[in-house]
Design an enzyme around this catalytic site. Structure first.
Site, short mmCIF file in Angstrom:
data_model
loop_
_atom_site.label_atom_id
_atom_site.label_comp_id
_atom_site.label_asym_id
_atom_site.label_seq_id
_atom_site.Cartn_x
_atom_site.Cartn_y
_atom_site.Cartn_z
N ASP A 1 -6.63 0.02 0.93
CA ASP A 1 -6.73 0.15 2.38
C ASP A 1 -8.07 -0.44 2.80
O ASP A 1 -8.75 -1.09 2.02
CB ASP A 1 -6.57 1.61 2.82
CG ASP A 1 -7.75 2.48 2.37
OD1 ASP A 1 -8.62 2.01 1.59
OD2 ASP A 1 -7.82 3.64 2.82
N LYS B 1 0.83 -1.20 0.00
CA LYS B 1 0.00 0.00 0.00
C LYS B 1 0.86 1.25 0.00
O LYS B 1 0.65 2.18 -0.80
CB LYS B 1 -0.92 0.01 1.22
CG LYS B 1 -1.73 1.30 1.36
CD LYS B 1 -2.26 1.47 2.76
CE LYS B 1 -2.74 2.90 2.98
NZ LYS B 1 -3.10 3.17 4.38
#
Length: 220
Positions: A140, A122
């Site tokens: 996320d 991420k």
């Protein structure tokens, strides 16, 4: 260009109408600060990160200063964040690696970014997108929740698989803004608990809405 279904086009246009100018809520002024802020945002809010980074960046403006920092001093600055001790160690580790391996510059290659302490998929995707314009849909909790509810991915899919499926489904030129728009939609409308389904136009494709509506129908 990726061929899209009608619901995918509607999804893009709907989110674009809600959030015409999406962007990162974290505050920073260069790739190093971006990398630090994104890493710090794990398991906490952007607002919380923005409260600690002014002092952090004032004291350690570049990886050269951060690499020499005392871990307890860094931890004391970011102590209001979750996992602050581990994050303090990561900040110093990242800085040492940048100084030792990249001349103090943040690499644009996502593979190299992921070799830095505390930097996962991420973080590398977000930094790559923001700082270097590399298309990516970073996953996320908001992106995962929305994509699962809309049936784009399976409930059992891990972040990497979610990322791959979304990036295959939508045009590459949409990836960066779509990532931010889904996050905003998840924060403002498609909440984890009690989503605002009455003010959402995606109900006909939403598994959560269909399930909750059928349950209410049975109760009535």
């Amino acid at each position: 260009m990726t061929m899209m279904k009608t619901e995918d086009l509607f999804f893009l246009e709907y989110l674009r109408s809600l959030y015409p100018n999406p962007g990162c809520a974290l505050v920073f002024s260069n790739p190093f600060q971006c990398l630090c802020a994104v890493m710090l945002s794990a398991q906490t809010t952007d607002e919380s990160v923005n409260k600690v980074t002014p002092l952090l960046f004032a004291r350690y403006p570049t990886p050269f200063e951060m690499a020499k920092a005392d871990v307890d001093e860094v931890a004391s600055i970011i102590h209001s964040l979750g996992l602050f001790k581990a994050k303090a160690n990561h900040l110093i580790g990242i800085s040492k690696a940048l100084v030792g391996n990249y001349g103090g510059e943040v690499p644009s290659d996502k593979g190299q970014l992921r070799l830095l302490p505390g930097v996962g998929i991420k973080t590398s995707n977000v930094v790559g997108a923001i700082c270097f314009g590399i298309p990516a849909i970073a996953v996320d909790t908001h992106v995962a929740r929305v994509s699962k509810r809309l049936g784009y991915v399976k409930d059992s899919d891990e972040p990497e698989e979610i990322e791959r499926k979304l990036e295959r489904r939508f045009p590459k030129e949409e990836h960066i803004d779509l990532h931010y728009r889904i996050i905003l939609f998840g924060r403002n409308v498609c909440h984890a608990k009690k989503p605002d389904c009455q003010n959402c136009e995606l109900g006909c494709w939403c598994r959560y809405f269909k399930k909750s509506s059928s349950i209410k129908g049975k109760k009535s």
